[in-house]
Design a protein around this motif. Structure first.
Motif, PDB file in Angstrom:
ATOM      1  N   ASP A 158       0.803  -1.225   0.000  1.00  0.00           N
ATOM      2  CA  ASP A 158       0.000   0.000   0.000  1.00  0.00           C
ATOM      3  C   ASP A 158       0.835   1.273   0.000  1.00  0.00           C
ATOM      4  O   ASP A 158       0.603   2.156  -0.835  1.00  0.00           O
ATOM      5  CB  ASP A 158      -0.968   0.018   1.185  1.00  0.00           C
ATOM      6  CG  ASP A 158      -2.216  -0.825   0.927  1.00  0.00           C
ATOM      7  OD1 ASP A 158      -2.425  -1.241  -0.223  1.00  0.00           O
ATOM      8  OD2 ASP A 158      -2.982  -1.050   1.877  1.00  0.00           O
ATOM      9  N   SER A 182      -5.522   0.085  -2.850  1.00  0.00           N
ATOM     10  CA  SER A 182      -4.930   0.761  -1.693  1.00  0.00           C
ATOM     11  C   SER A 182      -5.744   1.982  -1.297  1.00  0.00           C
ATOM     12  O   SER A 182      -5.926   2.270  -0.107  1.00  0.00           O
ATOM     13  CB  SER A 182      -3.489   1.172  -2.007  1.00  0.00           C
ATOM     14  OG  SER A 182      -2.674   0.046  -2.239  1.00  0.00           O
ATOM     15  N   MET A 183      -6.243   2.721  -2.276  1.00  0.00           N
ATOM     16  CA  MET A 183      -7.069   3.896  -1.983  1.00  0.00           C
ATOM     17  C   MET A 183      -8.367   3.491  -1.281  1.00  0.00           C
ATOM     18  O   MET A 183      -8.813   4.166  -0.339  1.00  0.00           O
ATOM     19  CB  MET A 183      -7.385   4.646  -3.279  1.00  0.00           C
ATOM     20  CG  MET A 183      -6.220   5.418  -3.854  1.00  0.00           C
ATOM     21  SD  MET A 183      -5.713   6.826  -2.820  1.00  0.00           S
ATOM     22  CE  MET A 183      -7.114   7.929  -3.065  1.00  0.00           C
ATOM     23  N   LEU A 230       0.658   3.770  -3.198  1.00  0.00           N
ATOM     24  CA  LEU A 230       0.112   5.111  -2.961  1.00  0.00           C
ATOM     25  C   LEU A 230       1.147   6.197  -3.245  1.00  0.00           C
ATOM     26  O   LEU A 230       0.785   7.321  -3.605  1.00  0.00           O
ATOM     27  CB  LEU A 230      -0.395   5.236  -1.526  1.00  0.00           C
ATOM     28  CG  LEU A 230      -1.637   4.402  -1.200  1.00  0.00           C
ATOM     29  CD1 LEU A 230      -1.959   4.478   0.292  1.00  0.00           C
ATOM     30  CD2 LEU A 230      -2.845   4.864  -2.016  1.00  0.00           C
ATOM     31  N   SER A 262       1.098   8.304  -6.438  1.00  0.00           N
ATOM     32  CA  SER A 262       0.310   9.526  -6.644  1.00  0.00           C
ATOM     33  C   SER A 262       1.222  10.716  -6.944  1.00  0.00           C
ATOM     34  O   SER A 262       0.758  11.748  -7.442  1.00  0.00           O
ATOM     35  CB  SER A 262      -0.545   9.833  -5.402  1.00  0.00           C
ATOM     36  OG  SER A 262       0.275  10.079  -4.266  1.00  0.00           O
TER      37      SER A 262
END
Length: 200
Positions: A56, A172-173, A60, A63
């Motif tokens: 995760d 993950s989001m 992430l 991003s």
């Protein structure tokens, strides 16, 4: 879809900048063995159980393919890394020249530079490609390539396989959205994200 059949998510503005040299992972016919093993679901060394949940934080971090960083956040890397009065040796030459143009040594530090200058307006996997080419603006991003063999393997996996990055990022989001924040007396709303509130 791009010219090579990879799905991409447009965020307006289109892709800007170009890759001046062909990355090593584009030249190779097959990805490294540890990446193939991740594809096959076989654990790589140092991790017997790995999946989107364990990855995760890394997925992430992708991003950072969007967004800007103030010069003050990476100036030490380009002018005085760890007090050496030199640039961070892990900072790629091409990005170093570009960064110094936009962030002069004696500037006020509020200028901004795209975290992913190769495709600053598109959500894609160029962030991970940049890591492999030493083109990460922030040191906290670049260290992902040498923290551990597993971390580097996942970075390489995402650089090769954009659909997998998209899938892991989405999962993950969703998991992050399910985190239950502390409420009432069980926690506090920090006045500064960097420190616990002082008792008055």
């Amino acid at each position: 879809m791009d010219a090579e059949g990879r799905a991409e998510m447009e965020c307006g503005g289109g892709k800007k900048g170009r890759v001046e040299r062909e990355p090593h992972y584009r030249k190779q016919r097959h990805p490294p063995a540890n990446v193939q093993r991740l594809d096959a679901g076989v654990p790589v060394p140092e991790a017997r159980a790995v999946g989107p949940r364990h990855g995760d934080p890394l997925s992430l971090a992708g991003s950072h393919t969007l967004g800007l960083a103030r010069c003050t956040t990476f100036k030490p890397r380009i002018y005085n890394h760890t007090g050496t009065l030199r640039a961070d040796p892990e900072f790629g030459r091409e990005l170093l020249v570009r960064s110094r143009i936009h962030c002069p040594r004696f500037g006020h530090g509020n200028q901004t530079l795209a975290l992913d200058y190769q495709s600053p307006h598109r959500f894609d996997n160029y962030y991970f490609r940049n890591l492999l080419e030493r083109k990460a603006l922030l040191n906290s991003d670049q260290v992902l390539t040498y923290q551990s063999p597993l971390t580097r393997a996942l970075v390489t996996k995402y650089a090769y396989d954009q659909p997998t990055f998209f899938a892991h990022f989405a999962a993950s989001m969703i998991r992050m959205g399910g985190i239950r924040p502390l409420t009432g007396a069980a926690g506090q709303v920090r006045r500064s994200c960097r420190a616990i509130n002082r008792v008055r």
